[in-house]
Every structure is written in structure tokens, then in C-alpha cells.
Design an enzyme around this catalytic site. Structure first.
Site, PDB file in Angstrom:
ATOM      1  N   ARG A   1      72.649   0.607  70.358  1.00  0.00           N
ATOM      2  CA  ARG A   1      71.797   1.787  70.292  1.00  0.00           C
ATOM      3  C   ARG A   1      70.873   1.607  69.097  1.00  0.00           C
ATOM      4  NH1 ARG A   1      72.835   2.519  74.743  1.00  0.00           N
ATOM      5  NH2 ARG A   1      73.819   4.322  75.762  1.00  0.00           N
TER       6      ARG A   1
ATOM      7  N   HIS B   1      65.002  -1.477  76.773  1.00  0.00           N
ATOM      8  CA  HIS B   1      66.346  -1.045  77.191  1.00  0.00           C
ATOM      9  C   HIS B   1      66.665  -1.540  78.620  1.00  0.00           C
ATOM     10  CE1 HIS B   1      69.589   2.204  76.323  1.00  0.00           C
ATOM     11  NE2 HIS B   1      70.091   1.224  77.022  1.00  0.00           N
TER      12      HIS B   1
ATOM     13  N   GLU C   1      63.749   6.116  71.648  1.00  0.00           N
ATOM     14  CA  GLU C   1      63.242   5.674  72.958  1.00  0.00           C
ATOM     15  C   GLU C   1      62.610   6.850  73.689  1.00  0.00           C
ATOM     16  OE1 GLU C   1      66.411   3.714  75.067  1.00  0.00           O
ATOM     17  OE2 GLU C   1      66.836   2.408  73.392  1.00  0.00           O
TER      18      GLU C   1
HETATM   19  O1  LIG Z   1      75.374   1.707  79.543  1.00  0.00           O
HETATM   20  C1  LIG Z   1      74.692   1.963  78.553  1.00  0.00           C
HETATM   21  O2  LIG Z   1      75.083   2.721  77.652  1.00  0.00           O
HETATM   22  C2  LIG Z   1      73.373   1.373  78.397  1.00  0.00           C
HETATM   23  O3  LIG Z   1      72.744   1.558  77.407  1.00  0.00           O
HETATM   24  C3  LIG Z   1      72.826   0.538  79.477  1.00  0.00           C
HETATM   25  O4  LIG Z   1      71.971  -0.466  78.973  1.00  0.00           O
END
Ligand SMILES: O=C(O)C(=O)CO
Length: 396
Positions: free
Chosen positions: A310, A357, A339
Site C-alpha cells: 500500500r 496498482h 490513488e
Molecule cells: O488485493 C489487494 O489488496 C490488492 O491491492 C490487489 O492488488
């Protein structure tokens, strides 16, 4: 194959069903949630459920009940068959809301009062906003499960869910290969400095003039993995195949079998001794900006950093400065703090390989994730438990 719309139509035809008493008994015993709006006769005692009647009388005692409802927040794009199959055990509904304000209004108007489980996608945040205390408090009392389609569940305040007796599941494992593949792509691309030459070629300058600096091979480099969950462990295997030596830092040391030969080191040692640092830990209050100015200063000069976890686990302002000073040589990023906004300092820096992403963005993985999440919904409806509860609720 049934479309979601067809499935909804079919399920609304079947919205009332006779539920044989023995199924009710099993569901009750397992703690499955039964809709409160149409439950059992008021003189029904718990003893009544604990003592099955002889088979011949069961038919007479069948109780007419509506099926529980499942609230779909987001879209089902791939696993249509698995989704359609839910209509035999639940009625599927969707919100009319297109904004958080409208969603809260719908909640308060009782539109979801028969819902016991919600399937939600990462993208559905565009409608509901974050699943925070305000939203959770507005959810109907019957809603006891949130099945999140994704590995990272930082959009959900799990603590507030626990307080309101709501169980949350995520989708681990199914995401591991695709995310680790993306991670490996970013490691190779950032080590080799491919972004500079890709840009030069697209601008009609072949390698560019002057040509880009020479890149670095992965072979023999030390990869530090911060967060050794499913994705970190998967990455470790892939990086080993590329000749990298792996070490990791995690809240707890893993068994030798799980760590697969990667060395367990302290956090500061990981920063100080890695040639490449990969961020593979979940975002929460403890991990927000776990990598910032102070941590960059502890790293080897010229380190390469990748992030597929993240954005907010790393302080982007600090990263931009560390890249400008040369403390960080290059970075490969799939995730960003805000994002879909990307820090202008990252966009402007050719040493940064950027992907919007895309970690799990494959047909196969998206399908596996949907199926996994649907399994959680089914398990909640049929057995009153989630298949893959989030870590914070595993013991509750
Ligand atoms: O599954 C998740 O949390 C994602 O960020 C997919 O890329």
C-alpha cells in the site's frame, strides 16, 4: 452462464422458501444468522431447537421464511457461475446509491435490513467511502459479515467492525502469485533502470542521448523483504530463482519451512544491509509511513525500493527527496499514497518505474479472488462463519 442481472431476477422469484426444520437446527447450532424480521413463533424456546422432533412431524413444523439477503457492493466481473449459485441460498440485492451520502440514506431508510452479509470490492469505496465507524454504525443490525474481495483491507475499520459484532474476511493466497510476479517485474525493471530507456524509445530517441546509465543484475544482490506473509514468501522463491539472497523482517520469526531459507533479521539490519528493499506488509496504524526520512538514512546508499503493498506504508515526500539525493537509486511502485493521484515528484523522476496498482490485474487472479470471496459469503450464510477471517478477528 447466468448474468448477474438474470441471477437477481431469478433469486427475486424465489424470495420465499420453506426451510426444513433440520436445516434450521443445523444453522442455529452453528451460529448461522437467521433473518430477524421473520424468525420463529414467539413461543419457541431454545429447548425447542435443541430437541429434534421425530421425522414424521418435521414436515408439519416446517417454517416459512424468506431467504437471507446478500448485499453486493461493487461488481462481479468473472466468477458469474459461482455468484449465480448463491441465489439458491440467498437473495442478492444491490444499492441504488451512487455516493456515500446516498448509501447512508439507503441504510437509514431500511433498504438493507434483511442483509446478513455484504460482498465488497476495493473499487466500491467510490460509492460507500471508507468502511469506517460512521458507516458501520449506519449498517443494519442483521448485517454480521463483510466479505472483502482483496488481500489488503485497510479501507475497513476492523476495530469498529468488531465493536459492532461484524466479522470481516479478506482474500489471501489467491493474490500471491500475481502480486509477487508484479513485484519481481518491478525489482528487475528498477534494478536495470528500464524506465529511462522505455521513455527514450517512446519519444523517438532510441536509447536516448546520452544513453541511460548501466543497470544492475539481480544475481548476488541481497533482497530485504519487509513483511513475510503470503506475497513476501512467494516473492522470496521467485527472487531466489533470479540468484538473489533473501532476508526478511516480520513481527515474528517464521518456521524454517515457511521462511524457505530467507534469513530473519531485525528491522534496522534489514534497512542497513539490503541492496533491494521490498515492501510487502499490510497498511495499518502501526505501519503507516514505516519507511520515511529516518529509515532512508539507515539504508545503503543507492538502494532500490519496490512497493506492491500500500502506498502509505512509505512516506512519498520522503521517497522523492531520497531519490533526488541519490540515497535511493531507483524505485518500482505499484501502489501510491493517494490513488489514483501519483506524487508529481515520482512522475517526473525517470528512475522510478510506475504501474497503476496492477498487482492482481490478471483474468486468472481476479477470477480466483472473486471465487474465494464468494466462498466466504456462502460460508457466512450457510454456517455462520467466514472461511478466511482477517488476522485481527481470527481468535474472536
Ligand atoms: O488485493 C489487494 O489488496 C490488492 O491491492 C490487489 O492488488
Amino acid at each position: 452462464m447466468l448474468s448477474t442481472a438474470t441471477c437477481r431476477t431469478l433469486s427475486s422469484f424465489a424470495s420465499f422458501a420453506f426451510k426444513p426444520l433440520d436445516r434450521v437446527l443445523v444453522a442455529k447450532k452453528r451460529g448461522a444468522l437467521l433473518p430477524r424480521h421473520k424468525t420463529f413463533p414467539s413461543n419457541t424456546s431454545s429447548q425447542h431447537f435443541a430437541t429434534p422432533r421425530p421425522f414424521s412431524t418435521r414436515k408439519d413444523l416446517s417454517i416459512k421464511m424468506s431467504k437471507p439477503q446478500v448485499l453486493l457492493l461493487g461488481e462481479i466481473d468473472h466468477a458469474h457461475e459461482a455468484w449465480s449459485s448463491l441465489s439458491s441460498i440467498a437473495d442478492i440485492i444491490e444499492p441504488k446509491a451512487r455516493s456515500r451520502e446516498e448509501f447512508l440514506k439507503e441504510c437509514k431508510a431500511g433498504a438493507f435490513d434483511k442483509v446478513i452479509v455484504s460482498y465488497r470490492t476495493f473499487q466500491s469505496v467510490a460509492i460507500t467511502g471508507l468502511i469506517d465507524e460512521e458507516l458501520i454504525a449506519a449498517l443494519p443490525k442483521n448485517l454480521k459479515f463483510i466479505a472483502h474481495n482483496g488481500a489488503g483491507y485497510d479501507q475497513i475499520d476492523v476495530h469498529a467492525c468488531t465493536k459492532h459484532d461484524i466479522r470481516v474476511s479478506n482474500v489471501p493466497t489467491a493474490v500471491d502469485d500475481a502480486t509477487a510476479d508484479t513485484n519481481m517485474f518491478l525489482i528487475l525493471g528498477a534494478l536495470r533502470g528500464f524506465n529511462t530507456s522505455i521513455l527514450a524509445l517512446r519519444n523517438g530517441h532510441w536509447k536516448g542521448s546520452p544513453p541511460p546509465p548501466l543497470g544492475h543484475d539481480p544475481q548476488g544482490k541481497v533482497l530485504g523483504i519487509l513483511g513475510m506473509g503470503g506475497i513476501g514468501r512467494n516473492l522470496m522463491k521467485k527472487a531466489t530463482a533470479f540468484g538473489m539472497t533473501t532476508q526478511y523482517y516480520n513481527r515474528a520469526k517464521l518456521s524454517d519451512e515457511l521462511s524457505g531459507g530467507a534469513k530473519y533479521v531485525g528491522f534496522d539490519e534489514l534497512l542497513a544491509t539490503s541492496d533491494v528493499l521490498s515492501l510487502n506488509l499490510p497498511l495499518n496504524k502501526q505501519t503507516r509511513h514505516i519507511i520515511s526520512t529516518k529509515e532512508f538514512a539507515k539504508m545503503k546508499k543507492g538502494i532500490v525500493i519496490t512497493n506492491t503493498a500500500r502506498g502509505a506504508v512509505m512516506d512519498e515526500d520522503a521517497l522523492v527527496k531520497a531519490l533526488e539525493s541519490g540515497q535511493v537509486w531507483s524505485a518500482g511502485l505499484d501502489v501510491f499514497e493517494e490513488e489514483p493521484k501519483v506524487h508529481p515528484g515520482l512522475v517526473a523522476n525517470p528512475n522510478v518505474l510506475l504501474v497503476p496498482h496492477m498487482g492482481t490485474w490478471t483474468v486468472e487472479t481476479q477470477t480466483k479472488m472473486e471465487v474465494w470471496c464468494i466462498d466466504n459469503v456462502r460460508s457466512a450464510v450457510e454456517q455462520g462463519v467466514l472461511k478466511s477471517p482477517v488476522g485481527e478477528q481470527k481468535d474472536t
